[in-house]
Write an enzyme that holds these catalytic residues in place. Structure first.
Site, mmCIF file in Angstrom:
data_model
loop_
_atom_site.group_PDB
_atom_site.id
_atom_site.type_symbol
_atom_site.label_atom_id
_atom_site.label_comp_id
_atom_site.label_asym_id
_atom_site.label_seq_id
_atom_site.Cartn_x
_atom_site.Cartn_y
_atom_site.Cartn_z
ATOM 1 N N GLY A 44 0.833 -1.199 0.000
ATOM 2 C CA GLY A 44 0.000 0.000 0.000
ATOM 3 C C GLY A 44 0.871 1.253 0.000
ATOM 4 O O GLY A 44 2.092 1.180 0.144
ATOM 5 N N PHE A 92 -9.822 -5.617 3.168
ATOM 6 C CA PHE A 92 -9.236 -5.566 1.820
ATOM 7 C C PHE A 92 -7.783 -6.053 1.802
ATOM 8 O O PHE A 92 -7.272 -6.382 0.735
ATOM 9 C CB PHE A 92 -9.243 -4.127 1.278
ATOM 10 N N TYR A 160 -4.040 -18.315 -5.195
ATOM 11 C CA TYR A 160 -4.741 -17.072 -4.822
ATOM 12 C C TYR A 160 -6.224 -17.354 -4.597
ATOM 13 O O TYR A 160 -6.791 -17.004 -3.562
ATOM 14 C CB TYR A 160 -4.550 -16.029 -5.936
ATOM 15 N N ARG A 245 -13.584 -10.296 -19.895
ATOM 16 C CA ARG A 245 -13.695 -10.060 -18.454
ATOM 17 C C ARG A 245 -14.794 -9.034 -18.183
ATOM 18 O O ARG A 245 -15.120 -8.205 -19.043
ATOM 19 C CB ARG A 245 -12.370 -9.498 -17.888
ATOM 20 N N ARG A 305 -1.515 -16.728 -21.394
ATOM 21 C CA ARG A 305 -0.903 -16.686 -20.060
ATOM 22 C C ARG A 305 -1.504 -17.854 -19.275
ATOM 23 O O ARG A 305 -2.720 -18.041 -19.299
ATOM 24 C CB ARG A 305 -1.259 -15.350 -19.406
ATOM 25 N N ASP A 308 -5.340 -18.429 -17.346
ATOM 26 C CA ASP A 308 -6.375 -17.439 -17.700
ATOM 27 C C ASP A 308 -7.633 -18.121 -18.233
ATOM 28 O O ASP A 308 -7.602 -18.708 -19.320
ATOM 29 C CB ASP A 308 -5.856 -16.495 -18.803
HETATM 30 N N1 UFG Z 1 -3.971 -9.337 -20.445
HETATM 31 C C1 UFG Z 1 -3.272 -9.215 -21.617
HETATM 32 N N2 UFG Z 1 -2.093 -8.538 -21.599
HETATM 33 C C2 UFG Z 1 -1.592 -7.965 -20.469
HETATM 34 C C3 UFG Z 1 -2.313 -8.102 -19.260
HETATM 35 C C4 UFG Z 1 -3.507 -8.797 -19.290
HETATM 36 O O1 UFG Z 1 -3.690 -9.709 -22.668
HETATM 37 O O2 UFG Z 1 -0.494 -7.382 -20.525
HETATM 38 C C5 UFG Z 1 -5.254 -10.057 -20.453
HETATM 39 C C6 UFG Z 1 -5.269 -11.245 -19.531
HETATM 40 O O3 UFG Z 1 -4.790 -12.388 -20.185
HETATM 41 C C7 UFG Z 1 -6.751 -11.327 -19.173
HETATM 42 C C8 UFG Z 1 -7.224 -9.880 -19.239
HETATM 43 O O4 UFG Z 1 -6.244 -9.180 -19.981
HETATM 44 O O5 UFG Z 1 -7.421 -12.056 -20.151
HETATM 45 C C9 UFG Z 1 -7.342 -9.237 -17.875
HETATM 46 O O6 UFG Z 1 -6.139 -9.465 -17.183
HETATM 47 P P1 UFG Z 1 -5.784 -8.775 -15.785
HETATM 48 O O7 UFG Z 1 -4.419 -9.248 -15.394
HETATM 49 O O8 UFG Z 1 -6.036 -7.327 -15.865
HETATM 50 O O9 UFG Z 1 -6.897 -9.372 -14.812
HETATM 51 P P2 UFG Z 1 -7.223 -10.899 -14.492
HETATM 52 O O10 UFG Z 1 -8.531 -11.181 -15.162
HETATM 53 O O11 UFG Z 1 -6.126 -11.811 -14.776
HETATM 54 O O12 UFG Z 1 -7.272 -10.827 -12.928
HETATM 55 C C10 UFG Z 1 -8.311 -10.268 -12.219
HETATM 56 C C11 UFG Z 1 -7.793 -9.703 -10.888
HETATM 57 C C12 UFG Z 1 -7.242 -10.823 -10.042
HETATM 58 C C13 UFG Z 1 -8.254 -11.878 -9.894
HETATM 59 C C14 UFG Z 1 -8.738 -12.345 -11.243
HETATM 60 C C15 UFG Z 1 -9.833 -13.335 -11.140
HETATM 61 O O13 UFG Z 1 -6.816 -8.752 -11.157
HETATM 62 O O14 UFG Z 1 -6.895 -10.314 -8.782
HETATM 63 O O15 UFG Z 1 -9.248 -11.254 -11.970
HETATM 64 O O16 UFG Z 1 -9.715 -14.245 -12.174
HETATM 65 F F1 UFG Z 1 -7.753 -12.950 -9.270
#
Ligand code: UFG
Length: 360
Positions: A44, A92, A160, A245, A305, A308
């Site tokens: 934080g 949080f 997680y 998402r 990744r 995902d």
């Molecule tokens: N993505 C990319 N390129 C990047 C970063 C992300 O293509 O550089 C994609 C990821 O593959 C995913 C989407 O964008 O499909 C969203 O990715 P984020 O990393 O922004 O978020 P996530 O969906 O992976 O993660 C979020 C929260 C986590 C939580 C998760 C639940 O940030 O804390 O949702 O699945 F655990």
């Protein structure tokens, strides 16, 4: 009896110097509540608290208390709860990098489950009977069907998600013990989808180090801080091949906490999804960011990744039907614009803030 509308509450916000926690702190204060932030500043930013404090006027500043400490320190937390007359906890403070949880799972079990259990014991010791927990859609793993309802089986696919699910379980078990003993306790676990955006007044915002989330990365490309954004996988079975998402604005998300808290009655054990109920693909995010910023955003198509899921979209109707809450900021352009404004006003986030040196 629930707390009802209008009553002023004394709320402990754990992780109140983090991204979601700082927005909760700011908005609970704006709604007239007293807030005690506890944060160990591992991730934080003390500067976030200082900015929130600085933006308050006169007497209102006395309604914000900051304590640097660990939520896992049961006796210290119980003492803080007692001395501040805390009535409710919004929890949080947590570790929230999925990738890191795979390489260092025990840190996640220790922080997100172990320390949270100690926090709950501190609440027990201090007689605090209202608890709102930041859970996650990661507890659902890779569901067979979207949109996801709260009764969708929870089968996390990473440590997680497990660490959050385990604490949901600890809460249920504790709630049942309270019911048997006739102890006044009520709680909710709110399963967040993808939290995005920043305080629209740009006092505080999203600032992670390292940054792994899609929208901030895309905006860093727009600002010229990164060369390109890599799309992680273009061969998913979605409309355009990229992951989908459900992005919920952080202000909506934290506001839901207050509505839920006010509605809790002794014995309640609630589970709600927090999303807008609509999904956007990675390509849609990038295209919208181009439109919002008017900048070029270079894209490289990369491989998937690990871990995902193709699509995570909330069915958010349960909370709407039961307590009448729904997200207000549902336009993706507006969500991204709030993040863009924060980055433009604060290109270095909290890094150059005078208080940042103490931010750990
Ligand atoms: N993505 C990319 N390129 C990047 C970063 C992300 O293509 O550089 C994609 C990821 O593959 C995913 C989407 O964008 O499909 C969203 O990715 P984020 O990393 O922004 O978020 P996530 O969906 O992976 O993660 C979020 C929260 C986590 C939580 C998760 C639940 O940030 O804390 O949702 O699945 F655990």
């Amino acid at each position: 009896m629930g707390f009802g509308k209008g009553s002023r509450l004394r709320i402990m916000v754990t992780g109140g110097a983090g991204y979601v926690g700082s927005h909760a702190t700011q908005r609970m204060l704006a709604k007239g509540h007293d807030v005690v932030v506890i944060d160990n500043l591992a991730r934080g930013h003390k500067a976030a608290i200082d900015r929130i404090h600085g933006a308050l006027e006169g007497e209102a500043r006395k309604r914000l208390t900051f304590v640097q400490g660990d939520v896992g320190d049961r006796s210290a937390v119980a003492a803080t709860l007692r001395s501040n007359g805390v009535e409710a906890v919004m929890h949080f403070a947590a570790s929230a990098y999925v990738g890191e949880s795979v390489t260092d799972p025990l840190a996640y079990h220790a922080n997100n489950t172990g320390a949270a259990v100690e926090l709950l014991r501190a609440c027990h010791d201090a007689g605090v009977g209202r608890f709102i927990f930041s859970s996650t859609c990661a507890t659902y793993g890779e569901p067979e069907r979207v949109p996801i309802v709260e009764t969708t089986p929870q089968a996390p696919v990473n440590p997680y998600g497990w660490s959050k699910l385990h604490f949901e379980r600890a809460l249920s078990d504790y709630a049942e013990a309270c019911r048997i003993e006739g102890r006044d306790f009520a709680h909710a676990a709110l399963r967040y989808f993808n939290v995005a955006g920043s305080d629209r007044s740009t006092v505080i915002g999203e600032w992670h180090q390292p940054e792994t989330h899609l929208i901030p990365i895309v905006l860093e490309v727009a600002m010229g801080k990164r060369e390109h954004v890599t799309i992680f996988g273009t061969d998913y079975a979605t409309s355009d091949g990229t992951c989908v998402r459900d992005y919920i604005h952080v202000e909506d998300l934290v506001d839901a906490h207050e509505v839920v808290l006010r509605s809790l009655e002794a014995g309640d054990a609630r589970r709600y999804n927090l999303g807008i109920g609509r999904g956007y693909s990675v390509r849609e995010i990038i295209d919208t960011a181009r439109a919002v910023t008017g900048r070029e955003i270079r894209v490289v198509e990369g491989t998937r990744r690990a871990g995902d899921p193709p699509a995570l979209v909330a069915n958010a109707s349960k909370i709407a039907e039961e307590i009448g809450w729904k997200a207000q900021i549902t336009d993706l352009g507006a969500i991204i614009e709030s993040a863009w404004k924060w980055y433009q006003a604060n290109p270095d986030g909290y890094d150059r803030d005078p208080a940042a040196s103490s931010a750990g």
